[in-house]
Design a protein around this motif. Structure first.
Motif, short mmCIF file in Angstrom:
data_model
loop_
_atom_site.label_atom_id
_atom_site.label_comp_id
_atom_site.label_asym_id
_atom_site.label_seq_id
_atom_site.Cartn_x
_atom_site.Cartn_y
_atom_site.Cartn_z
N SER A 5 0.76 -1.30 -0.06
CA SER A 5 -0.07 0.12 0.05
C SER A 5 0.83 1.27 -0.01
CB SER A 5 -0.90 0.13 1.39
OG SER A 5 -0.30 0.36 2.53
N LYS A 6 0.34 2.22 -0.33
CA LYS A 6 1.11 3.83 -0.45
C LYS A 6 1.51 3.99 0.96
CE LYS A 6 0.61 8.21 -2.24
NZ LYS A 6 -0.08 9.47 -2.73
N SER A 7 0.40 3.87 1.84
CA SER A 7 0.82 4.25 3.07
C SER A 7 1.91 3.54 3.79
CB SER A 7 -0.33 4.25 4.03
OG SER A 7 -0.84 2.85 4.22
N ASP A 8 2.06 2.03 3.32
CA ASP A 8 3.01 1.24 4.22
C ASP A 8 4.31 1.85 3.43
OD1 ASP A 8 1.50 -0.41 5.74
OD2 ASP A 8 1.09 -1.88 4.44
N TRP A 9 4.33 1.91 2.12
CA TRP A 9 5.69 2.56 1.48
C TRP A 9 5.93 3.57 1.98
CZ3 TRP A 9 9.38 0.80 -1.10
CH2 TRP A 9 10.29 1.78 -1.84
N GLN A 10 5.27 4.68 2.18
CA GLN A 10 5.73 5.84 2.92
C GLN A 10 6.34 5.70 4.07
OE1 GLN A 10 2.04 7.96 2.21
NE2 GLN A 10 2.76 8.98 0.25
N LEU A 11 5.68 4.91 5.13
CA LEU A 11 6.00 4.52 6.49
C LEU A 11 7.25 4.09 6.66
CD1 LEU A 11 5.42 5.05 9.46
CD2 LEU A 11 4.11 3.08 9.24
N PHE A 12 7.48 3.08 5.45
CA PHE A 12 8.62 2.33 5.34
C PHE A 12 9.94 3.19 4.86
CE2 PHE A 12 11.76 -0.03 2.41
CZ PHE A 12 12.40 -0.76 3.39
N ASN A 13 9.66 3.90 4.11
CA ASN A 13 10.56 5.25 3.62
C ASN A 13 11.00 6.19 4.82
OD1 ASN A 13 11.82 4.75 0.88
ND2 ASN A 13 9.36 4.46 0.57
N SER A 58 24.59 -6.23 5.74
CA SER A 58 23.08 -6.17 6.69
C SER A 58 22.30 -5.34 6.03
CB SER A 58 23.16 -5.90 8.05
OG SER A 58 21.98 -5.61 8.91
N PRO A 59 20.96 -5.18 5.80
CA PRO A 59 19.84 -3.98 5.37
C PRO A 59 19.83 -3.26 6.60
CG PRO A 59 18.65 -5.92 5.99
CD PRO A 59 20.19 -6.59 6.04
N GLY A 60 20.34 -3.45 7.82
CA GLY A 60 20.50 -2.73 8.88
C GLY A 60 21.48 -1.28 8.90
N VAL A 61 22.52 -1.59 7.64
CA VAL A 61 23.60 -0.61 7.28
C VAL A 61 23.28 -0.24 6.04
CG1 VAL A 61 26.08 -0.57 6.99
CG2 VAL A 61 25.19 -1.90 8.94
N ILE A 62 23.20 -0.94 5.05
CA ILE A 62 22.88 -0.34 3.55
C ILE A 62 21.85 -1.28 2.89
CG2 ILE A 62 24.84 -1.23 2.52
CD1 ILE A 62 25.31 1.28 1.12
N VAL A 63 20.95 -0.98 2.20
CA VAL A 63 20.13 -1.69 1.30
C VAL A 63 19.50 -0.93 0.18
CG1 VAL A 63 18.10 -1.17 2.79
CG2 VAL A 63 18.21 -3.41 1.65
N GLU A 64 19.48 -1.47 -0.85
CA GLU A 64 19.00 -0.97 -2.20
C GLU A 64 17.35 -1.28 -1.87
OE1 GLU A 64 19.23 -1.44 -6.92
OE2 GLU A 64 21.14 -1.69 -5.70
N VAL A 65 16.63 0.16 -1.98
CA VAL A 65 15.23 0.16 -1.50
C VAL A 65 14.61 0.30 -2.84
CG1 VAL A 65 13.72 1.49 -0.36
CG2 VAL A 65 15.85 0.93 0.54
N SER A 66 13.47 -0.71 -2.91
CA SER A 66 12.38 -0.30 -4.10
C SER A 66 11.24 -1.12 -3.23
CB SER A 66 12.85 -1.29 -5.23
OG SER A 66 12.87 -2.74 -5.10
N LYS A 67 10.10 -0.50 -3.99
CA LYS A 67 8.75 -0.90 -3.38
C LYS A 67 8.86 -2.38 -3.84
CE LYS A 67 4.11 0.54 -3.63
NZ LYS A 67 3.00 1.34 -4.26
N ARG A 68 9.11 -2.98 -4.71
CA ARG A 68 9.29 -4.43 -5.00
C ARG A 68 9.87 -5.36 -3.95
NH1 ARG A 68 10.61 -6.98 -10.73
NH2 ARG A 68 8.44 -6.19 -10.94
N GLN A 72 10.58 -8.17 1.55
CA GLN A 72 12.06 -8.96 1.57
C GLN A 72 12.68 -8.29 2.62
OE1 GLN A 72 12.42 -12.12 0.66
NE2 GLN A 72 14.47 -12.02 1.92
N ILE A 73 13.01 -6.91 2.65
CA ILE A 73 13.82 -6.11 3.41
C ILE A 73 13.37 -6.18 5.01
CG2 ILE A 73 14.67 -3.72 3.74
CD1 ILE A 73 14.72 -3.33 0.74
N LEU A 74 11.90 -6.02 4.93
CA LEU A 74 11.41 -5.91 6.22
C LEU A 74 11.50 -7.48 6.94
CD1 LEU A 74 7.99 -3.95 5.62
CD2 LEU A 74 9.89 -3.22 7.22
N LEU A 75 11.38 -8.38 6.18
CA LEU A 75 11.73 -9.77 6.85
C LEU A 75 13.19 -9.88 7.11
CD1 LEU A 75 10.04 -12.12 4.33
CD2 LEU A 75 9.59 -11.69 6.54
N GLN A 76 14.21 -9.49 6.46
CA GLN A 76 15.66 -9.37 6.81
C GLN A 76 15.87 -8.76 7.88
OE1 GLN A 76 17.15 -8.31 2.55
NE2 GLN A 76 18.89 -9.67 3.43
#
Length: 107
Positions: A5-13, A58-68, A72-76
């Motif tokens: 969802s748009k709201s989940d994507w915005q909150l994630f960012n 670790s995605p806690g340090v650096i991660v390439e972010v995309s909506k797609r 997976q990033i949240l799981l990691q």
């Protein structure tokens, strides 16, 4: 999960940089303990170098972010203990339920 969802994507960012900052602060404290240890300067240096090299993945340090890749990033982040389930407060119930289902199976 491509139906983010748009709201989940915005909150994630909004939250990802905060989570990463908090995680890197934790890492810095761990690095400080290595440096303050009783090993020789050489051993401390190489131990720290090895640790930083591993932590950089670790995605806690650096991660390439995309909506797609958000799901997976949240799981990691959850599985690597960068964030907790409480950090997912504010996200949609559907997203949280899907993450929790996967974590229960693999975590």
């Amino acid at each position: 999960m491509n139906d983010i969802s748009k709201s989940d994507w915005q909150l994630f960012n909004k939250l990802l940089p905060e989570w990463q900052e908090r995680y890197m602060n934790r890492l810095n404290q761990e690095y400080k303990r290595i440096l303050d240890g009783d090993d020789s300067a050489t051993n401390k240096f190489w131990k720290l170098e090895k640790r930083i090299k591993a932590d950089r993945k670790s995605p806690g340090v650096i991660v390439e972010v995309s909506k797609r890749s958000m799901f997976q990033i949240l799981l990691q982040l959850i599985l690597e203990k960068v964030i907790t389930d409480e950090d997912l407060n504010g996200f949609s119930e559907e997203l949280r339920d899907r993450i929790n289902d996967v974590v229960k199976r693999f975590g």
